[in-house]
Design an enzyme around this catalytic site. Structure first.
Site, PDB file in Angstrom:
ATOM      1  N   LYS A  93       5.784 -33.521 -18.339  1.00  0.00           N
ATOM      2  CA  LYS A  93       6.980 -32.801 -17.908  1.00  0.00           C
ATOM      3  C   LYS A  93       8.197 -33.437 -18.584  1.00  0.00           C
ATOM      4  O   LYS A  93       8.318 -34.658 -18.640  1.00  0.00           O
ATOM      5  CB  LYS A  93       7.089 -32.917 -16.376  1.00  0.00           C
ATOM      6  CG  LYS A  93       7.740 -31.734 -15.726  1.00  0.00           C
ATOM      7  CD  LYS A  93       7.447 -31.701 -14.228  1.00  0.00           C
ATOM      8  CE  LYS A  93       8.205 -30.556 -13.586  1.00  0.00           C
ATOM      9  NZ  LYS A  93       7.796 -30.295 -12.226  1.00  0.00           N
ATOM     10  N   GLU A 133       3.187 -23.657   2.873  1.00  0.00           N
ATOM     11  CA  GLU A 133       4.072 -23.350   3.992  1.00  0.00           C
ATOM     12  C   GLU A 133       3.313 -22.912   5.240  1.00  0.00           C
ATOM     13  O   GLU A 133       3.681 -23.280   6.360  1.00  0.00           O
ATOM     14  CB  GLU A 133       5.100 -22.282   3.586  1.00  0.00           C
ATOM     15  CG  GLU A 133       6.181 -22.778   2.624  1.00  0.00           C
ATOM     16  CD  GLU A 133       5.748 -22.871   1.171  1.00  0.00           C
ATOM     17  OE1 GLU A 133       4.625 -22.410   0.856  1.00  0.00           O
ATOM     18  OE2 GLU A 133       6.504 -23.396   0.326  1.00  0.00           O
ATOM     19  N   ARG A 162       6.479 -17.036   3.972  1.00  0.00           N
ATOM     20  CA  ARG A 162       5.034 -17.180   3.853  1.00  0.00           C
ATOM     21  C   ARG A 162       4.389 -17.627   5.160  1.00  0.00           C
ATOM     22  O   ARG A 162       3.200 -17.427   5.371  1.00  0.00           O
ATOM     23  CB  ARG A 162       4.736 -18.195   2.755  1.00  0.00           C
ATOM     24  CG  ARG A 162       3.370 -18.072   2.253  1.00  0.00           C
ATOM     25  CD  ARG A 162       3.220 -18.764   0.944  1.00  0.00           C
ATOM     26  NE  ARG A 162       3.507 -17.888  -0.160  1.00  0.00           N
ATOM     27  CZ  ARG A 162       3.376 -18.264  -1.431  1.00  0.00           C
ATOM     28  NH1 ARG A 162       2.984 -19.474  -1.717  1.00  0.00           N
ATOM     29  NH2 ARG A 162       3.629 -17.419  -2.387  1.00  0.00           N
TER      30      ARG A 162
HETATM   31  C1  LIG Z   1       6.042 -20.840  -1.955  1.00  0.00           C
HETATM   32  C2  LIG Z   1       6.907 -21.792  -2.735  1.00  0.00           C
HETATM   33  N1  LIG Z   1       7.224 -22.992  -2.207  1.00  0.00           N
HETATM   34  C3  LIG Z   1       8.002 -23.857  -2.893  1.00  0.00           C
HETATM   35  C4  LIG Z   1       8.474 -23.531  -4.132  1.00  0.00           C
HETATM   36  C5  LIG Z   1       9.409 -24.467  -4.879  1.00  0.00           C
HETATM   37  N2  LIG Z   1       8.816 -24.926  -6.135  1.00  0.00           N
HETATM   38  C6  LIG Z   1       9.156 -24.382  -7.319  1.00  0.00           C
HETATM   39  S1  LIG Z   1       8.348 -25.053  -8.590  1.00  0.00           S
HETATM   40  C7  LIG Z   1       7.555 -26.146  -7.580  1.00  0.00           C
HETATM   41  C8  LIG Z   1       6.636 -27.173  -8.148  1.00  0.00           C
HETATM   42  C9  LIG Z   1       5.703 -26.574  -9.116  1.00  0.00           C
HETATM   43  O1  LIG Z   1       4.898 -27.557  -9.628  1.00  0.00           O
HETATM   44  P1  LIG Z   1       3.767 -27.159 -10.640  1.00  0.00           P
HETATM   45  O2  LIG Z   1       3.143 -25.870 -10.198  1.00  0.00           O
HETATM   46  O3  LIG Z   1       2.859 -28.309 -10.801  1.00  0.00           O
HETATM   47  O4  LIG Z   1       4.568 -26.839 -11.972  1.00  0.00           O
HETATM   48  P2  LIG Z   1       5.459 -27.823 -12.865  1.00  0.00           P
HETATM   49  O5  LIG Z   1       6.891 -27.580 -12.469  1.00  0.00           O
HETATM   50  O6  LIG Z   1       5.041 -29.226 -12.620  1.00  0.00           O
HETATM   51  O7  LIG Z   1       5.201 -27.367 -14.248  1.00  0.00           O
HETATM   52  C10 LIG Z   1       7.919 -25.953  -6.252  1.00  0.00           C
HETATM   53  C11 LIG Z   1       7.436 -26.746  -5.110  1.00  0.00           C
HETATM   54  C12 LIG Z   1       8.126 -22.263  -4.639  1.00  0.00           C
HETATM   55  N3  LIG Z   1       8.572 -21.834  -5.823  1.00  0.00           N
HETATM   56  N4  LIG Z   1       7.348 -21.433  -3.934  1.00  0.00           N
END
Ligand SMILES: Cc1ncc(C[n+]2csc(CCOP(=O)(O)OP(=O)(O)O)c2C)c(N)n1
Length: 630
Positions: free
Chosen positions: A280, A364, A392
């Site tokens: 990242k 959630e 959710r």
């Molecule tokens: C239902 C939901 N909960 C929380 C989020 C907030 N959120 C956005 S991106 C993320 C982390 C994503 O991590 P990953 O899938 O590993 O992708 P990366 O950013 O590391 O590439 C979170 C928790 C969301 N988008 N949707």
């Protein structure tokens, strides 16, 4: 200078490049991301991590005929750059510009929109099954981060894939990070694979292969490597138990390896998962060092990554600090987040009370049930979830918390319009989706100090209770040392004269607007009462009844959709009283609101003093002469 990126007008242009040119393109894309997002803000770290991966996907597959689904889709900026949106890329997340997520209306290459996590695998499976039914040949590729595998729905999809289709490609983009460090058993499992000795052996093999075919075009590499890929990759067990063929882990920054791997996977007649390791923030030192900060952020200095410090505490920070204080005086208080310690500011709480802090992952529904379980055993869980993500957990709120009348506190951050993130992130529905549920209380603080009071009130309330507060900084009022209890269902009368023709019922942070409207009416000789409504449920029936009888008109203000919102609740109450006092309701219309600056969008959709005043004057029969009529 970006000669290669300048020449990309569609994915077909990517396919024309040699391997070394593709690598050059990757560097140019990195530069573009770093400079553009420095002005607009956005998800820099996640996108820097998928530059090579996205290039390789577009090199091998053919969108829009083939379909790419990105989980959350915050990491789809590179995809946007490669699919004809480069000329508008500097408008990303700005009013009228490109959206920060995939949007079906934005491009034929965006086959599926998203913004919430965990949706890609299920939706991709649906598309694959539809393709199979229609006899199509296209490929469906779902790219999901390691944190998406903490979502329940991702597992529901995994459980279903092998029995539904023979052709689906899942890319697990593993960078070890959610927004914070990824948590739980799945994260440890992925880590075990990555640090296993086999993984290192595979990488040596991969490196040797690249050396052997060095100097040849990427297409030749891909063809030659097809057979070799099978030996390079190492199967692991958990996905195989679900009936998916597992390949990986492979280096997600090695374009040659990625291309030949995708070429190979594309030929398979079975659902597969490719485990890709990425970094990242790759290529921008500040983002490599501070993954959390650079997951998503506002404008920054493109040289140093520095951001402007804010001198006022955000609502989230006031929430976390107030909760820390409550937890210091009450053993039963615990805090729960669904992978958002940063956004909800619970990382501040975690520092003070590590033993009372729970991060359950992007889960959630589970978070609500987990809180219900703790509440059933006498704890006081404060569940900090953005309003939009709590959607959710709806059934769990109804069936588990409210039906059993358990004392869970829902702390809904980002209640109201979220601005730049757009419709997937606006928190505009929670009053509607909560106020129909028996037992729940719905509170809305007018400022940071009242937020602290409401959190204290929630601690003493023996039942489900929700508090909703907006994104960003508040009014800057000092927060009292000792919070006070707010009687449930009691509004606060802030301005009144005894001869008020208008009663303004303002919910939450709409109060400055209420005062502005009252001031303008006063200048026109119209007295108006200003009421801080505080509760969307239960309403202050006595206050509403009093003004519905004494004033000529009620005005309700809410940062929420009008349908089923606070104003609707006031109307219902007036109807119950058998009265017909007109109610002017100011809130968001029945449509999804695009991304943009909050003030611009409020102007566009009539959440302004002028728009409210125009309606109020009409009801009162007042004509305002501006001079232009003469
Ligand atoms: C239902 C939901 N909960 C929380 C989020 C907030 N959120 C956005 S991106 C993320 C982390 C994503 O991590 P990953 O899938 O590993 O992708 P990366 O950013 O590391 O590439 C979170 C928790 C969301 N988008 N949707």
């Amino acid at each position: 200078m970006t000669p290669f990126l300048d020449a990309i007008h569609s994915p077909a242009d990517v396919k024309r490049l040699s391997l070394s040119e593709l690598n050059q393109l990757a560097e140019e894309i990195r530069g573009e991301l770093i400079t553009v997002l420095a002005r607009t803000g956005g998800h820099l770290g996640p996108n820097l991590g998928v530059v090579e991966l996205t290039i390789a996907m577009h090199y091998v597959f053919d969108t829009p005929a083939d379909h790419f689904l990105f989980d959350v889709s915050h990491q789809a900026y590179v995809h946007k750059l490669l699919t004809g949106r480069r000329d508008r890329f500097d408008t990303i997340r700005t009013p009228g510009g490109l959206n920060g997520f995939m949007l079906r209306t934005e491009s034929e290459h965006d086959c599926y929109g998203a913004g919430h996590a965990g949706t890609a695998l299920s939706a991709a499976l649906g598309m694959a099954v539809a393709r199979d039914k229609l006899g199509g040949k296209e490929h469906v590729v779902a790219l999901a981060g390691d944190a998406a595998f903490t979502c329940g729905i991702t597992h529901e999809a995994l459980n279903n894939i092998a029995s539904q289709t023979k052709r689906l490609i899942i890319v697990l983009n593993d960078n070890k990070w959610s927004i914070d460090k990824n948590v739980g058993a799945i994260a440890s499992y992925f880590n075990k694979i990555v640090i296993s000795p086999q993984y290192h052996r595979l990488h040596e093999l991969a490196a040797k292969l690249v050396e052997k075919v060095g100097g040849k075009s990427a297409a030749q590499v891909a063809r030659k490597a097809e057979g070799a890929a099978k030996n390079m990759l190492w199967p692991s067990i958990i996905f195989e138990e679900f009936g998916l063929k597992y390949y990986g882990p492979v280096d997600g920054h090695d374009i040659a390896t990625l291309i030949r791997t995708f070429q190979f996977l594309k030929t398979l007649e079975r659902p597969v998962i490719l485990h890709v390791i990425t970094q990242k923030g790759r290529g921008f030192e500040p983002a490599e060092e501070k993954q959390k900060k650079f997951h998503g952020l506002g404008p920054y200095d493109p040289e140093t990554g520095e951001t402007k410090p804010t001198n006022r505490r955000t609502y989230s920070e006031v929430f976390a600090d107030s909760l820390s204080k409550l937890a210091s005086s009450n053993d039963r208080v615990v805090a729960i987040t669904a992978a958002m310690p940063n956004g909800t500011a619970l990382d501040r709480f975690r520092t003070v009370h590590p033993d009372k802090y729970y991060d359950v992952g992007i889960a959630e529904e589970h978070a609500v049930l987990f809180a219900a379980g703790m509440a059933a055993k006498g704890f006081k869980p404060y569940l900090a979830i953005y309003s939009t993500f709590l959607q959710r957990g709806f059934d769990q709120i109804v069936h588990d918390v409210c039906l059993q009348n358990l004392p869970v506190v829902f702390c809904m951050d980002r209640g109201g319009l979220s601005g730049d993130d757009g419709p997937t992130h606006h928190g505009l529905f929670d009053i509607s989706y909560l106020r129909g549920i028996p037992n729940i209380v719905h509170m809305n603080p007018k400022d940071e100090d009242e937020l602290a009071d409401m959190l204290y009130t929630a601690m003493l309330h023996n039942g489900p209770i929700a508090v909703r507060y907006p994104r960003g900084v508040g009014t800057g009022v000092p927060v009292k040392q000792q919070p006070v209890v707010i009687p449930i269902g009691e509004a606060e009368l802030l301005e009144h004269s005894g001869r008020d023709r208008v009663a303004i019922f303002s919910l939450g942070a709409m109060l400055p607007l209420a005062r502005e409207i009252a001031g303008a009416l006063a200048r026109e000789g119209v007295a108006a009462a200003v009421i801080n409504a505080r509760f969307a449920k239960p309403l202050d029936s006595a206050m509403i009844a009093q003004y519905a009888r004494s004033a000529e008109i009620l005005l309700t203000l809410e940062d929420h959709v009008l349908a089923g919102g606070f104003g609707s609740a006031v109307l219902e109450q007036i109807s119950r009283l058998g009265l017909s006092t007109p109610v002017v309701r100011i809130g968001w219309p029945d449509q999804f609101i695009e991304h943009g600056k909050v003030d611009d969008l409020r102007r566009k959709y009539g959440l302004t003093a002028d728009a409210a005043l125009a309606q109020v004057r009409e009801h009162l029969g007042i004509t305002v002469y501006t001079g232009s009529e003469l």
